[in-house]
Design an enzyme around this catalytic site. Structure first.
Site, PDB file in Angstrom:
ATOM      1  N   LYS A 248     -12.383   2.644   1.171  1.00 29.17           N
ATOM      2  CA  LYS A 248     -11.452   2.447   0.048  1.00 29.17           C
ATOM      3  C   LYS A 248     -11.997   1.468  -0.994  1.00 29.17           C
ATOM      4  O   LYS A 248     -12.405   0.364  -0.654  1.00 29.17           O
ATOM      5  CB  LYS A 248     -10.140   1.926   0.639  1.00 29.17           C
ATOM      6  CG  LYS A 248      -9.142   1.416  -0.387  1.00 29.17           C
ATOM      7  CD  LYS A 248      -7.875   0.936   0.308  1.00 29.17           C
ATOM      8  CE  LYS A 248      -7.008   0.086  -0.599  1.00 29.17           C
ATOM      9  NZ  LYS A 248      -5.757  -0.331   0.051  1.00 29.17           N
TER      10      LYS A 248
ATOM     11  N   ASP B 199      -7.916  -2.939   6.197  1.00 28.40           N
ATOM     12  CA  ASP B 199      -6.921  -3.046   5.140  1.00 28.40           C
ATOM     13  C   ASP B 199      -5.567  -3.453   5.731  1.00 28.40           C
ATOM     14  O   ASP B 199      -4.992  -2.703   6.528  1.00 28.40           O
ATOM     15  CB  ASP B 199      -6.797  -1.692   4.423  1.00 28.40           C
ATOM     16  CG  ASP B 199      -6.032  -1.803   3.115  1.00 28.40           C
ATOM     17  OD1 ASP B 199      -5.406  -2.847   2.863  1.00 28.40           O
ATOM     18  OD2 ASP B 199      -6.067  -0.830   2.341  1.00 28.40           O
ATOM     19  N   ASP B 200      -5.084  -4.620   5.384  1.00 31.16           N
ATOM     20  CA  ASP B 200      -3.782  -5.118   5.851  1.00 31.16           C
ATOM     21  C   ASP B 200      -3.764  -5.444   7.351  1.00 31.16           C
ATOM     22  O   ASP B 200      -2.698  -5.458   7.974  1.00 31.16           O
ATOM     23  CB  ASP B 200      -2.638  -4.120   5.556  1.00 31.16           C
ATOM     24  CG  ASP B 200      -2.352  -3.943   4.078  1.00 31.16           C
ATOM     25  OD1 ASP B 200      -3.102  -4.486   3.249  1.00 31.16           O
ATOM     26  OD2 ASP B 200      -1.372  -3.248   3.735  1.00 31.16           O
TER      27      ASP B 200
ATOM     28  N   HIS C  81     -10.347   0.725  -4.555  1.00 32.62           N
ATOM     29  CA  HIS C  81      -9.187   0.014  -5.129  1.00 32.62           C
ATOM     30  C   HIS C  81      -9.549  -1.007  -6.212  1.00 32.62           C
ATOM     31  O   HIS C  81      -8.916  -2.068  -6.331  1.00 32.62           O
ATOM     32  CB  HIS C  81      -8.344  -0.654  -4.033  1.00 32.62           C
ATOM     33  CG  HIS C  81      -6.879  -0.606  -4.383  1.00 32.62           C
ATOM     34  ND1 HIS C  81      -5.874  -1.039  -3.565  1.00 32.62           N
ATOM     35  CD2 HIS C  81      -6.266  -0.167  -5.519  1.00 32.62           C
ATOM     36  CE1 HIS C  81      -4.712  -0.874  -4.148  1.00 32.62           C
ATOM     37  NE2 HIS C  81      -4.920  -0.344  -5.341  1.00 32.62           N
TER      38      HIS C  81
ATOM     39  N   ASP D 196      -8.625  -7.419   4.240  1.00 27.67           N
ATOM     40  CA  ASP D 196      -8.452  -7.746   2.807  1.00 27.67           C
ATOM     41  C   ASP D 196      -7.237  -8.620   2.515  1.00 27.67           C
ATOM     42  O   ASP D 196      -7.149  -9.238   1.454  1.00 27.67           O
ATOM     43  CB  ASP D 196      -8.402  -6.469   1.954  1.00 27.67           C
ATOM     44  CG  ASP D 196      -7.117  -5.669   2.156  1.00 27.67           C
ATOM     45  OD1 ASP D 196      -6.505  -5.765   3.249  1.00 27.67           O
ATOM     46  OD2 ASP D 196      -6.727  -4.956   1.219  1.00 27.67           O
ATOM     47  N   ASN D 197      -6.271  -8.637   3.430  1.00 24.55           N
ATOM     48  CA  ASN D 197      -5.070  -9.496   3.267  1.00 24.55           C
ATOM     49  C   ASN D 197      -4.257  -9.407   4.552  1.00 24.55           C
ATOM     50  O   ASN D 197      -4.602  -8.649   5.459  1.00 24.55           O
ATOM     51  CB  ASN D 197      -4.231  -9.092   2.041  1.00 24.55           C
ATOM     52  CG  ASN D 197      -3.874  -7.622   1.983  1.00 24.55           C
ATOM     53  OD1 ASN D 197      -4.375  -6.869   1.129  1.00 24.55           O
ATOM     54  ND2 ASN D 197      -3.042  -7.168   2.897  1.00 24.55           N
TER      55      ASN D 197
ATOM     56  N   CYS E  21      -4.466  -6.155  -2.028  1.00 26.69           N
ATOM     57  CA  CYS E  21      -5.737  -5.407  -2.017  1.00 26.69           C
ATOM     58  C   CYS E  21      -6.686  -5.661  -3.190  1.00 26.69           C
ATOM     59  O   CYS E  21      -7.776  -6.194  -2.999  1.00 26.69           O
ATOM     60  CB  CYS E  21      -5.457  -3.909  -1.972  1.00 26.69           C
ATOM     61  SG  CYS E  21      -4.769  -3.329  -0.436  1.00 26.69           S
TER      62      CYS E  21
ATOM     63  N   HIS F 189      -3.642   0.211   6.687  1.00 28.29           N
ATOM     64  CA  HIS F 189      -2.651   0.234   5.606  1.00 28.29           C
ATOM     65  C   HIS F 189      -1.680   1.381   5.884  1.00 28.29           C
ATOM     66  O   HIS F 189      -2.102   2.477   6.245  1.00 28.29           O
ATOM     67  CB  HIS F 189      -3.384   0.444   4.281  1.00 28.29           C
ATOM     68  CG  HIS F 189      -2.544   0.275   3.056  1.00 28.29           C
ATOM     69  ND1 HIS F 189      -1.608   1.207   2.673  1.00 28.29           N
ATOM     70  CD2 HIS F 189      -2.509  -0.709   2.123  1.00 28.29           C
ATOM     71  CE1 HIS F 189      -1.035   0.789   1.548  1.00 28.29           C
ATOM     72  NE2 HIS F 189      -1.559  -0.373   1.200  1.00 28.29           N
TER      73      HIS F 189
ATOM     74  N   ARG G 294     -10.323  -7.603  -3.041  1.00 32.27           N
ATOM     75  CA  ARG G 294     -11.582  -6.842  -3.016  1.00 32.27           C
ATOM     76  C   ARG G 294     -12.488  -7.223  -4.177  1.00 32.27           C
ATOM     77  O   ARG G 294     -13.706  -7.309  -4.039  1.00 32.27           O
ATOM     78  CB  ARG G 294     -11.274  -5.337  -3.052  1.00 32.27           C
ATOM     79  CG  ARG G 294     -10.759  -4.856  -1.727  1.00 32.27           C
ATOM     80  CD  ARG G 294      -9.835  -3.659  -1.848  1.00 32.27           C
ATOM     81  NE  ARG G 294      -9.073  -3.553  -0.619  1.00 32.27           N
ATOM     82  CZ  ARG G 294      -9.446  -2.823   0.433  1.00 32.27           C
ATOM     83  NH1 ARG G 294     -10.545  -2.099   0.370  1.00 32.27           N
ATOM     84  NH2 ARG G 294      -8.722  -2.812   1.526  1.00 32.27           N
TER      85      ARG G 294
ATOM     86  N   LYS H  89       1.370 -10.307   4.106  1.00 29.91           N
ATOM     87  CA  LYS H  89       0.827  -9.764   2.850  1.00 29.91           C
ATOM     88  C   LYS H  89       1.701 -10.105   1.641  1.00 29.91           C
ATOM     89  O   LYS H  89       2.929 -10.059   1.727  1.00 29.91           O
ATOM     90  CB  LYS H  89       0.743  -8.243   3.008  1.00 29.91           C
ATOM     91  CG  LYS H  89       0.355  -7.460   1.758  1.00 29.91           C
ATOM     92  CD  LYS H  89       0.206  -5.980   2.108  1.00 29.91           C
ATOM     93  CE  LYS H  89      -0.010  -5.137   0.863  1.00 29.91           C
ATOM     94  NZ  LYS H  89      -0.343  -3.732   1.202  1.00 29.91           N
TER      95      LYS H  89
ATOM     96  N   SER I  32      -5.157   2.943  -2.562  1.00 28.93           N
ATOM     97  CA  SER I  32      -4.459   2.951  -1.273  1.00 28.93           C
ATOM     98  C   SER I  32      -4.016   4.366  -0.892  1.00 28.93           C
ATOM     99  O   SER I  32      -3.783   5.214  -1.757  1.00 28.93           O
ATOM    100  CB  SER I  32      -3.247   2.028  -1.315  1.00 28.93           C
ATOM    101  OG  SER I  32      -3.672   0.704  -1.521  1.00 28.93           O
TER     102      SER I  32
HETATM  103 MG    MG Z   1      -4.697  -4.569   1.761  1.00 27.12          MG
END
Ligand code: MG
Length: 516
Positions: free
Chosen positions: A153, A56-57, A155, A332-333, A96, A280, A100, A353, A178
């Site tokens: 996660k 994540d991130d 989301h 995811d980003n 996010c 994240h 996803r 992001k 998150s």
């Molecule tokens: Mg993310």
């Protein structure tokens, strides 16, 4: 990764056992349960297990195999060395939830409605979430006899019908959104909307400063993240919640659950989805990783994820299924640049992001499938949008129907297995429901540019779009629109064709702002 004669012997042994069992099944079973895929006419193979590990991130520059000088990620680097490291792999959105949603449906957020123009992601207390009419990768694989497990996660909504077990996962253990969304003693979603609409600049500044201080020196007590265990028991969904949960244990606990899932899969093919809560912000890691990395708290967190990837690889090897498993590692980003030292970096890519610059949507991505994927660096274009169609092709049995109609992704099988040119030559870049940029081949055209999270430039609509050659200028520094009029015309036409092909659905996230 633990490699040695004994583990080689074990995996050989279990493969031999499996072969005997397959022959027995072939003799005794009816023709309606074939055990081979029709992917390769000459060499039938078992349908592969699919493992998607999704950080994540995590930024493009945050792994040692992607050039980070201090964060050490030997396990992911090993996957990249014996498998494939993709240089031009994209997510469908720079934040996010829409990213996803696109991974799991193979469809652009503007087609599914899993996006927002006013609200960027799903927040706690969401009454809706993942639409029931969408077919997720988990549902499609469940229909094909796969066991499906998710540990991490989600989301995609915490409403009653939104949770992963309602969308194709046999079991789920993880956080619904998150890890910074359940603040203790801070405004909740409704209060936040009121505050942002109040125009009270002083209150807003105080609020953001208070939160920034907590992100910078995170303590478990600042957040009360819920950790949910969800499965079906006697036909009923049973969801149990541990709240607050200790965030420092999340990476380890997801890993343990993922390993249990692998160990109990038996002879059924499985789909394992591990969307890590980290890195994240706020950043938490288990005691063993505190102070371990040269790269500070962020480095510690990434190195624990790397440990997890290695532990899952070891479990696949011990279970004797490593050579029948496609493993994908991605993010995811792009990195959350606003978090300064508490966030990642996108290496030489521009921005991060939230934006449609490369740093927002191009993510470090590794594919591994020992004995099947030729190893190397792949500089073809690919996207998480393509995983749905690719996995559907790899898992297809003769009796299976095609479920990829309406999907935006391409089947990357030939690129993965034979290193042929990617069927994806174009990539649209959306922010919310608006097309901000478009890539075709090496060229990228920006119609609108905009920073994110108080970083970088204000929203600018370009009457003459900007043009960058991403191979010669991966950092998007030199606008060459004046030099290449034919390329400009070609990209404008390609983007227009793309837009014609999409009926934009209304943004689902923004429904929360409408009166009910
Ligand atoms: Mg993310």
């Amino acid at each position: 990764m633990a490699k040695g004669k004994m583990s080689d012997f074990n995996s050989e042994y279990s493969r031999a056992t499996k072969t005997v069992m397959l022959i027995a099944i072939a003799v005794f079973a009816t023709a309606c349960s074939p055990q081979t895929s029709e992917r390769d006419g000459n060499k039938p193979t078992q349908r592969p297990n699919i493992v998607v590990l999704f950080a994540d991130d995590l930024g493009y520059g945050d792994l040692s195999s992607y050039g980070h000088p201090y964060i050490r990620t030997p396990e992911i680097d090993e996957l990249a060395r014996q498998g494939q490291r993709w240089t031009d792999f994209y997510v469908a959105a720079p934040v996010c939830s829409p990213s996803r949603g696109a991974l799991l449906t193979g469809r652009l957020p503007v087609r599914t409605g899993i996006y927002g123009n006013a609200i960027r992601v799903y927040f706690p207390g969401e009454p809706w979430g993942m639409p029931g009419e969408e077919v997720t990768l988990a549902e499609a694989l469940q229909d094909r006899g796969y066991k499906t497990g998710m540990f991490g996660k989600w989301h995609l909504g915490d409403g009653p019908d939104a949770l992963p077990t309602r969308h194709g996962f046999d079991e789920w253990f993880g956080v619904p959104y998150s890890n910074d969304m359940n603040w203790v003693g801070e405004p909740d979603f409704e209060a936040l909307v009121k505050l942002s609409m109040s125009g009270d600049v002083e209150q807003q500044a105080m609020f953001f400063a208070r939160r920034a201080a907590k992100y910078a020196a995170p303590e478990e007590a600042f957040w009360e993240a819920p950790l949910i265990t969800s499965r079906k028991v006697d036909g009923e969904f049973v969801d149990t919640t541990e709240q607050p949960t200790q965030q420092s244990t999340l990476t380890k606990r997801y890993t343990e659950e993922a390993i249990n899932f692998i160990n109990k899969s038996g002879d059924d093919p499985f789909f394992l989805y591990v969307p890590y809560t980290m890195p994240h912000t706020p950043l938490f890691r288990s005691d063993e990783f505190v102070g371990k990395s040269l790269g500070g708290r962020y480095g510690d967190v990434v190195e624990e994820i790397d440990w997890s990837v290695g532990a899952i690889q070891d479990a696949l090897e011990k279970a004797g299924v490593l050579e029948n498993t496609l493993v994908v590692f991605s993010s995811d980003n792009g990195p959350w640049l606003k978090m300064h030292e508490e966030g990642g970096r996108s290496g030489l890519l521009r921005h991060g992001k939230g934006t449609t610059f490369e740093g927002g949507v191009r993510v470090p991505t590794v594919f591994s499938w020992p004995g099947t994927l030729p190893s190397g660096v792949v500089s073809e274009i690919g996207s998480t949008l393509d995983l749905f169609a690719t996995v559907m092709a790899l898992s297809k049995m003769p009796q299976d129907s095609d479920v990829t109609t309406g999907v935006d992704g391409f089947d990357l099988t030939a690129t993965l297995l034979e290193k042929s040119a990617s069927p994806r030559q174009e990539m649209p870049y959306y922010r919310g429901g608006a097309l901000y940029a478009y890539r075709k081949g090496p060229w990228k055209m920006h119609f609108i540019t905009e920073g994110a999270y108080d970083q970088g430039e204000a929203r600018t609509k370009h009457n003459i779009p900007q043009l960058y050659h991403l191979l010669r200028d991966p950092s998007e520094r030199f606008d060459v629109s004046e030099k290449y009029p034919e390329v400009m015309a070609d990209l404008l036409a390609a983007a227009a064709d793309h837009q014609q092909s999409v009926n934009i659905k209304g943004p689902l996230f923004d429904r929360r702002l409408m009166p009910r």
